[in-house]
Scaffold this active site. Structure first.
Site, short mmCIF file in Angstrom:
data_model
loop_
_atom_site.label_atom_id
_atom_site.label_comp_id
_atom_site.label_asym_id
_atom_site.label_seq_id
_atom_site.Cartn_x
_atom_site.Cartn_y
_atom_site.Cartn_z
N SER A 125 0.92 -1.13 -0.01
CA SER A 125 0.10 -0.14 -0.04
C SER A 125 0.88 1.32 -0.20
CB SER A 125 -0.96 0.05 1.22
OG SER A 125 -1.43 1.21 1.49
N TYR A 150 -2.01 -1.56 11.09
CA TYR A 150 -2.52 -2.10 9.82
C TYR A 150 -1.35 -1.86 8.94
CZ TYR A 150 -3.97 -1.68 4.95
OH TYR A 150 -3.83 -1.61 3.54
N LYS A 154 1.64 -3.80 6.72
CA LYS A 154 2.38 -3.86 5.32
C LYS A 154 3.68 -3.54 4.95
CE LYS A 154 -1.54 -4.72 3.12
NZ LYS A 154 -1.59 -6.02 2.48
C1 UD1 Z 1 -5.79 5.02 3.54
C2 UD1 Z 1 -4.37 4.65 3.13
C3 UD1 Z 1 -4.59 3.25 2.11
C4 UD1 Z 1 -5.03 2.30 2.62
C5 UD1 Z 1 -6.45 2.37 3.43
C6 UD1 Z 1 -6.90 1.34 4.25
C7 UD1 Z 1 -2.92 6.34 2.83
C8 UD1 Z 1 -2.59 7.62 1.94
N1 UD1 Z 1 -3.81 5.55 2.21
O1 UD1 Z 1 -6.61 5.44 2.51
O2 UD1 Z 1 -3.24 3.07 1.96
O3 UD1 Z 1 -5.25 0.97 1.91
O4 UD1 Z 1 -6.33 3.75 4.00
O5 UD1 Z 1 -7.91 1.54 4.68
O6 UD1 Z 1 -2.63 6.05 3.82
N2 UD1 Z 1 -12.76 11.21 3.59
C9 UD1 Z 1 -13.70 11.94 4.01
N3 UD1 Z 1 -15.05 11.50 4.34
C10 UD1 Z 1 -15.08 10.31 4.64
C11 UD1 Z 1 -14.19 9.47 4.32
C12 UD1 Z 1 -12.97 9.90 3.71
O7 UD1 Z 1 -13.52 13.36 3.87
O8 UD1 Z 1 -16.24 9.73 5.19
C13 UD1 Z 1 -11.42 11.49 2.96
C14 UD1 Z 1 -10.45 11.41 3.88
O9 UD1 Z 1 -10.00 12.29 4.89
C15 UD1 Z 1 -9.25 11.16 2.55
C16 UD1 Z 1 -10.09 10.92 1.42
O10 UD1 Z 1 -11.34 10.87 1.69
O11 UD1 Z 1 -8.83 12.57 2.47
C17 UD1 Z 1 -9.71 9.30 1.26
O12 UD1 Z 1 -9.86 8.32 2.32
P1 UD1 Z 1 -10.10 7.19 2.39
O13 UD1 Z 1 -10.99 6.62 1.36
O14 UD1 Z 1 -10.56 6.68 3.78
O15 UD1 Z 1 -8.60 6.58 1.93
P2 UD1 Z 1 -7.24 6.75 2.62
O16 UD1 Z 1 -7.23 7.40 3.92
O17 UD1 Z 1 -6.57 7.66 1.71
#
Ligand code: UD1
Length: 338
Positions: A125, A150, A154
């Site tokens: 990841s 987690y 990895k």
């Molecule tokens: C992270 C990890 C990824 C991992 C995954 C596992 C990083 C960069 N990425 O993904 O490698 O496989 O976790 O779970 O470390 N968001 C909102 N509202 C929500 C949900 C998300 O605003 O309800 C935003 C988050 O703040 C983020 C983006 O959407 O900025 C993506 O979030 P998400 O889909 O949870 O993925 P990552 O956190 O990037």
């Protein structure tokens, strides 16, 4: 070729099994059914017209795993997806995560050595890069301390593979996924949600379907063009296809013991970009509010994909619109309870 796919009925695993079968490979799936649904085997059969071999195996149990390898002696390569992957849960249950993700990998590598299986593709990841100093981030960027157990599993698995390849005949390709989203075009396989989604896209689709009242956007005061975080979202089918490219590379190259590739599109989209893209692709408005930052989120991460493009001869091809449409079709399918 017989390809063992651990975790092969999970989200990325199931899409990879379909792409393997479409290309004439013979996947053999093992899964412990802890976070997955056995019905996915039927769905894979519906998509491909052929039923993949499936065995329920707990990889942390060495006897069970050894029995499996004794039964299936003709395995040519392994793709290792099986892992627990909820970041929040890993913070609450570190022992569960370290035990599951590490012991399963150790047992697998031991069996590969004992049964003389040389090639493995490992599901890693972009979380290993933490908050990168340089964007887009390439494979030579420093590995940062993990933000969660987690993420640490990895990183440790990458280390285990690196050390093992040095002294055994095992060769590996580590694929660092950025943010896989979307679902198969048939809407028969996708990401199953258990409770409140943690990831952005399922939260958007559940808000669109009325299951959730509104999306909460975690912070708009980041140093990015619109203040929300940037990520590299990539269609799960593009990720799946990269695994076949990795298997093919392992089979033709006899020099490299271990290689690492980023799997992304190379484009950083903000959370607001993603909301807009969903609205444009489906015509459905998303109710959202801006709330505080989520602890542990990195500000921006997107991939330098040149190495994967060149060496794997692979490129992410599916558009953001296809990602959104397929995610929405999948959500509607889940809503129908199918
Ligand atoms: C992270 C990890 C990824 C991992 C995954 C596992 C990083 C960069 N990425 O993904 O490698 O496989 O976790 O779970 O470390 N968001 C909102 N509202 C929500 C949900 C998300 O605003 O309800 C935003 C988050 O703040 C983020 C983006 O959407 O900025 C993506 O979030 P998400 O889909 O949870 O993925 P990552 O956190 O990037």
């Amino acid at each position: 070729m017989n390809i063992l796919v651990t975790g092969g009925i999970g989200y990325i695993g199931s899409h990879t099994v379909v792409e393997l079968m479409n290309r004439g490979y013979n996947p053999i799936i093992i899964d412990n059914l802890v976070n997955s649904d056995i019905e996915v085997v039927d769905r894979i059969e519906k998509i491909t017209g052929k039923r993949p071999v499936f065995e329920k195996v707990e990889m942390c149990n060495m006897d069970e795993l050894r029995n499996f390898f004794t039964k299936y002696l003709q395995i040519d390569a392994v793709i290792h997806f099986a892992a627990l992957l909820a970041v929040n849960e890993s913070v609450e249950k570190p022992l569960l995560y370290y035990h599951n993700n590490l012991v399963s990998t150790l047992n697998l590598l031991q069996c590969m050595q004992d049964f003389n299986i040389k090639d493995i593709v490992f599901s890693s990841s972009c979380t290993v890069y933490g908050e990168p100093d340089i964007l887009p981030v390439d494979e030579f960027a420093p590995i940062k301390p993990a933000m969660s157990p987690y993420g640490n599993t990895k990183k440790i698995c990458e280390d285990i593979l690196t050390d093992t390849t040095k002294v055994t005949e095992i060769r590996s390709i580590l694929l660092r996924y950025f943010n896989p989203i979307g679902a198969h075009e048939t809407a028969l396989i996708g990401e199953f949600q258990d409770g409140v989604p943690h990831h952005l896209i399922p939260y958007i689709t559940e808000t669109a379907s009325g299951k959730r009242e509104k999306l909460r956007i975690f912070g708009n005061d980041y140093n990015t063009p619109d203040g929300t975080c940037l990520r590299d979202y990539i269609h799960v089918v593009d990720i799946a296809i990269a695994h076949i490219a990795a298997i093919e590379r392992l089979k033709i190259s006899n020099e490299n013991k271990i290689e690492v590739f980023n799997l992304g599109t190379g484009i950083g989209y903000s959370v607001l970009d993603m909301v807009n893209a969903f609205e444009n692709a489906t015509g459905i408005k998303i109710n959202y509010e801006i709330v505080a930052r989520r602890p542990g989120d990195v500000e921006a991460v997107y991939a330098d994909t040149r190495l994967a493009n060149k060496e794997l001869n692979w490129k992410a091809e599916r558009t953001l619109e296809e990602m959104m449409r397929s995610a929405w079709e999948w959500e509607k399918m889940l809503g129908k309870g199918k």
